[in-house]
Design a protein around this motif. Sequence first.
Motif, PDB file in Angstrom:
ATOM      1  N   ILE A 225     -17.949  89.583  -8.152  1.00 53.16           N
ATOM      2  CA  ILE A 225     -16.727  90.053  -7.648  1.00 53.16           C
ATOM      3  C   ILE A 225     -15.979  89.133  -7.005  1.00 53.16           C
ATOM      4  O   ILE A 225     -14.550  89.347  -7.285  1.00 53.16           O
ATOM      5  CB  ILE A 225     -17.296  91.193  -6.528  1.00 53.16           C
ATOM      6  N   TYR A 226     -16.444  87.941  -6.754  1.00 56.68           N
ATOM      7  CA  TYR A 226     -15.727  87.104  -6.072  1.00 56.68           C
ATOM      8  C   TYR A 226     -15.282  86.088  -7.005  1.00 56.68           C
ATOM      9  O   TYR A 226     -14.611  84.925  -6.798  1.00 56.68           O
ATOM     10  CB  TYR A 226     -16.457  86.273  -4.836  1.00 56.68           C
ATOM     11  N   GLY A 227     -15.725  86.406  -8.048  1.00 58.06           N
ATOM     12  CA  GLY A 227     -15.209  85.355  -9.423  1.00 58.06           C
ATOM     13  C   GLY A 227     -16.071  83.782  -9.103  1.00 58.06           C
ATOM     14  O   GLY A 227     -15.426  82.832  -9.561  1.00 58.06           O
TER      15      GLY A 227
ATOM     16  N   ALA B 195     -22.305  90.387  -6.755  1.00 59.94           N
ATOM     17  CA  ALA B 195     -21.346  90.138  -5.583  1.00 59.94           C
ATOM     18  C   ALA B 195     -20.624  88.745  -6.118  1.00 59.94           C
ATOM     19  O   ALA B 195     -19.509  88.690  -5.794  1.00 59.94           O
ATOM     20  CB  ALA B 195     -22.292  90.104  -4.427  1.00 59.94           C
TER      21      ALA B 195
ATOM     22  N   ARG C 192      -9.104  88.393   1.674  1.00 60.22           N
ATOM     23  CA  ARG C 192     -10.316  88.512   1.962  1.00 60.22           C
ATOM     24  C   ARG C 192     -11.317  87.604   1.039  1.00 60.22           C
ATOM     25  O   ARG C 192     -12.476  87.409   0.700  1.00 60.22           O
ATOM     26  CB  ARG C 192     -11.216  89.727   2.073  1.00 60.22           C
ATOM     27  N   GLU C 193     -10.626  86.957  -0.015  1.00 60.28           N
ATOM     28  CA  GLU C 193     -10.931  86.165  -1.131  1.00 60.28           C
ATOM     29  C   GLU C 193     -12.121  85.061  -0.613  1.00 60.28           C
ATOM     30  O   GLU C 193     -12.878  84.682  -1.245  1.00 60.28           O
ATOM     31  CB  GLU C 193      -9.981  85.998  -2.176  1.00 60.28           C
TER      32      GLU C 193
ATOM     33  N   VAL D  98     -18.607  87.860   5.292  1.00 59.71           N
ATOM     34  CA  VAL D  98     -18.604  88.742   6.557  1.00 59.71           C
ATOM     35  C   VAL D  98     -20.193  88.963   6.781  1.00 59.71           C
ATOM     36  O   VAL D  98     -20.746  89.600   5.712  1.00 59.71           O
ATOM     37  CB  VAL D  98     -18.006  90.164   6.483  1.00 59.71           C
TER      38      VAL D  98
ATOM     39  N   GLY E 262      -8.979  93.626   7.950  1.00 54.35           N
ATOM     40  CA  GLY E 262      -8.261  94.799   7.088  1.00 54.35           C
ATOM     41  C   GLY E 262      -9.052  95.911   6.841  1.00 54.35           C
ATOM     42  O   GLY E 262      -8.807  96.860   6.000  1.00 54.35           O
ATOM     43  N   LEU E 263     -10.461  96.223   7.754  1.00 59.77           N
ATOM     44  CA  LEU E 263     -11.136  97.302   7.226  1.00 59.77           C
ATOM     45  C   LEU E 263     -10.794  98.221   8.041  1.00 59.77           C
ATOM     46  O   LEU E 263     -10.953  99.705   7.690  1.00 59.77           O
ATOM     47  CB  LEU E 263     -12.653  96.844   7.477  1.00 59.77           C
ATOM     48  N   LEU E 264     -10.099  98.175   9.000  1.00 56.40           N
ATOM     49  CA  LEU E 264      -9.425  99.286  10.089  1.00 56.40           C
ATOM     50  C   LEU E 264      -8.105  99.036  10.063  1.00 56.40           C
ATOM     51  O   LEU E 264      -7.550  97.963  10.113  1.00 56.40           O
ATOM     52  CB  LEU E 264     -10.002  99.161  11.423  1.00 56.40           C
TER      53      LEU E 264
ATOM     54  N   PRO F 287      -5.645  92.594  -0.522  1.00 60.64           N
ATOM     55  CA  PRO F 287      -7.122  92.218  -0.520  1.00 60.64           C
ATOM     56  C   PRO F 287      -7.348  90.827  -0.702  1.00 60.64           C
ATOM     57  O   PRO F 287      -8.500  90.352  -0.262  1.00 60.64           O
ATOM     58  CB  PRO F 287      -7.627  92.953  -1.264  1.00 60.64           C
TER      59      PRO F 287
ATOM     60  N   ARG G 297     -12.934  94.045  12.598  1.00 60.23           N
ATOM     61  CA  ARG G 297     -12.503  94.763  11.448  1.00 60.23           C
ATOM     62  C   ARG G 297     -11.340  95.110  11.423  1.00 60.23           C
ATOM     63  O   ARG G 297     -10.789  94.969  10.215  1.00 60.23           O
ATOM     64  CB  ARG G 297     -13.290  96.333  11.705  1.00 60.23           C
TER      65      ARG G 297
END
Lengths: 247, 299
Positions: free
Chosen positions: B104-106, B101, B76-77, B81, B53-55, B73, B49
């Motif tokens: 979102i990632y293009g 989804a 994370r492209e 996960v 960069g989630l935590l 961010p 995590r």
Amino acid sequence: MGLRRFASLARIDTSDSLRPPGFDLMLLIVSILGAALVAIQPLTQPHTAAAIILNPTLFATSIFLALRSAGGITGLIQSGLAQVYMAYPVSRIQLLLVLLASRILAPALALMSAPLLVAAVILYPVVSSDPESYLVMFSAYLGQAILYGLAFTLISLRARSPGTATIASITFYFAYIVSSILMATLSPALREPLLGELADAMSLYVVVNRYLSGATVDVWQLALVPSLVAILFLAVVAYFTRRFEPV
Amino acid sequence: MPGQVLRVRGVSKRFGRHKALDSATMHVPEGSITGLLGPNGAGKTTLIRVSLGLLRRDSGEVELFGRDPLRDPRARERVGVVFERPVLPDALPVKVLLEHAARIYGRDEARDVEWAVKVSGLAGYEHKRFSELSAGYKQRAAIAHALIARPHFLVADEPTSNLDPVERVKILNLLVELNESEGMTIMVSSHILAELLRVAKSVVIMSRGRVVSQGSPEEVIGGLRSVRIRAKEPEALRAFLESRGVECRVSGLNVVARLDTGGASKLLRVLADAVSEGYRIYSVDMIEPGLEEVLGNGS
């Protein structure tokens, strides 16, 4: 974040926050309620009509926001979905804006505008005489709902269980309402008009209604709820971007 | 020398008084399958995590594709996960969710959704809602969701933990296939030694929030001294292992073997012989050694 990315993430989250049948039922009930309220009494002013419809609708919307939308944020965190969202290439502030749009703004807009639209059709001659005041009243109620929604969101982000979040949110809601009623009640008894003015100002729709009816309203009374909304928004942003951690 | 997809340097993370990560340092080489191995509570999930960069971290540095994922961010492209507990929004059919989804990632929502569904083995079930799927297909849906970005780096946190043995093997084989056919860098965590040895080219050992060693499986696992073997007849297996020079003892229904000499390779060879001679072995798990013991043996 591009609009396409924002819309896609919001669509995913809205599918959860506005999931039928709970939301659909609520929408139907408030619409019927709006129609019934304007049909059973003579109304001549658009803003009065809006107030009569939106008073009970605000209550229903606030309960919905506490139970399903903001309360759902705790569920989102507990279920692990929050970290699924956070793993997308979006920043925390972007994700928060999506959550606020899909869990506060969208349901509040839908729940409050549906009965208003129904009433506008029924009361077309009245509403068409001054549509601006009808919309201004709507905006005041929407602002009040957003105030509650932001408070519920802050509570939900901090709570560790959906049950706790819901109870704390409803407690906040009633505490806010009751403190306003207490101040309005004590104001004449204590001969302190400021208390009464503050009680009115805690409900934006009350002061807007008074203003539209021609009564004197102080600027600070009109500014109180928008200021609280701004403060709560900044608090939610600060908490989510600086402190919040998914379980 | 290959580049590094992920670099973690001196990262510490506390939850209240509990120190979940203690100056953790590791890296994931590009093109590798890196196994994150450690007992429950070792800090594997926290490390994952923090790496994504989630935590937040209390100290240290993280670079994911050269960026700090906490602040940027875009790091994370190119990352997919699979979380330990497979969960996806279930108000939408999985295919519709994957299409959103992909946007979102293009990515190309038609082509990439079809690819992710096919590769993850979800075909035929993509029109169901997530809650309608069995545990195995939920995991496949979570993998399809992770693959929708056509990631260069796939992170799988204990992806087999809720699955039966047949599904476990399928998921592990899928990870190897993605690594070999797509060139995907993979980091997979587990507390099961045998699972990671099936797939990992590089192993990171964690214990009590610390990375105690990193290297090839032989370099690293050889340094860990104890392995717990669940067997149908532990006493008989103990006798067999001892006859082949493996120091071991029976503990309940398990045989605990020491890896003093020859490391994991020798033990696995002996276990393979045991199986071919008819001994029933149900599982082989790493047992957390004492921290000092591990540090003393770490590479």
